[in-house]
Motif scaffolding. Sequence first.
Motif, PDB file in Angstrom:
ATOM      1  N   HIS A 151      -9.255  14.297  16.835  1.00  0.00           N
ATOM      2  CA  HIS A 151      -8.033  14.215  16.015  1.00  0.00           C
ATOM      3  C   HIS A 151      -6.933  15.128  16.563  1.00  0.00           C
ATOM      4  CE1 HIS A 151      -9.856  11.797  12.780  1.00  0.00           C
ATOM      5  NE2 HIS A 151     -10.920  12.551  12.936  1.00  0.00           N
ATOM      6  N   ASP A 165      -2.381   5.098  11.355  1.00  0.00           N
ATOM      7  CA  ASP A 165      -2.377   6.549  11.171  1.00  0.00           C
ATOM      8  C   ASP A 165      -2.151   6.974   9.727  1.00  0.00           C
ATOM      9  OD1 ASP A 165      -2.944   7.197  13.766  1.00  0.00           O
ATOM     10  OD2 ASP A 165      -0.853   7.474  14.380  1.00  0.00           O
ATOM     11  N   ARG A 188      -5.192   8.448   7.873  1.00  0.00           N
ATOM     12  CA  ARG A 188      -5.511   9.861   8.045  1.00  0.00           C
ATOM     13  C   ARG A 188      -4.617  10.730   7.168  1.00  0.00           C
ATOM     14  NH1 ARG A 188      -6.008  11.247  14.319  1.00  0.00           N
ATOM     15  NH2 ARG A 188      -4.278   9.779  14.518  1.00  0.00           N
TER      16      ARG A 188
END
Length: 311
Positions: free
Chosen positions: A106, A36, A39
């Motif tokens: 998302h 993660d 992102r």
Amino acid sequence: MKTTLPQDISDFAAVAAKRFDRLGGPAAALRAERDDSVRDAARVALSELGAFELDVRSGPDDVLAAAVLCQTAGARALPYPLVEELLAIDGARLALVNPEAPRIDHGDLPGDWIAADLDGNRYRLRIASRTNAKLGPFLVPASISAPDGTVPAADVNLHLVLGSWRILGAMQRSLQIVTDHVQARIQFGKPLADFQAVRFAVADASVAVRGLHELAKYTICRPESLPVRVHSADALVLRFKATDTARQVLRTSHQLLGALGFCDESDVSVLDRHTQPLIRLPLGAEALGLRLISDVRDGSLETLFTEPVSA
């Protein structure tokens, strides 16, 4: 008619491309499926570019900058909901959904979300856990409330348009990859590009992508003074063209790359999987086409055979 973008907009796109390449491009999107922090890094990159300072509702310059930013993000499979955040309402990302099967790309990211359908109905969301599906690895199922107010039609239209620019970027990159492949791949003693069937397939895909690019530029530069119903028809046509072009280009890419096109070692595979939510949501090409029927009947949709709608 001059269709080139202003130089400052093209320069901005070039800077964004370099920044996203430093992030890692499609390879970074692949890593983001397991990590993660990638992102988070994508959001930092967007912030450094000034993406979140763009006021896409204010005027043509910021809208054009947002469009080429989405195009560049699509070409690099940027793992971040850029369009949704550019159109945030009171700090909450705006997602377009199909009320019959709401899913948010998302949607597991921290922060608030607002959902709207193509008619502008607004919904509150309850987001579930990420499914990690191969086609759309960041898709998150959601449940929605009863309609709770409305979202401006201009926001819905711009969401469709900017999403189409992101699809455009992904298809331009896919076409470039397959073009390079057929020129370099030797089969029966000569490059694949020397075979007539291959040339025709690549040419057809190239024409489709160029047509999408011209339509995208035309749509985003339409005068704001035109009636909302005209902008709505324009946005639907562009998204319909984008999804239809994506299907053609991805089909051609996978056919010409062979088994390689379905392996994540190829950027086409990553671009395909990460673009599927845009191609399918909030509606696919067939459903978008059906929605356009009413626009044809009432004259909202301009064609070569209709009189232009005056402002």
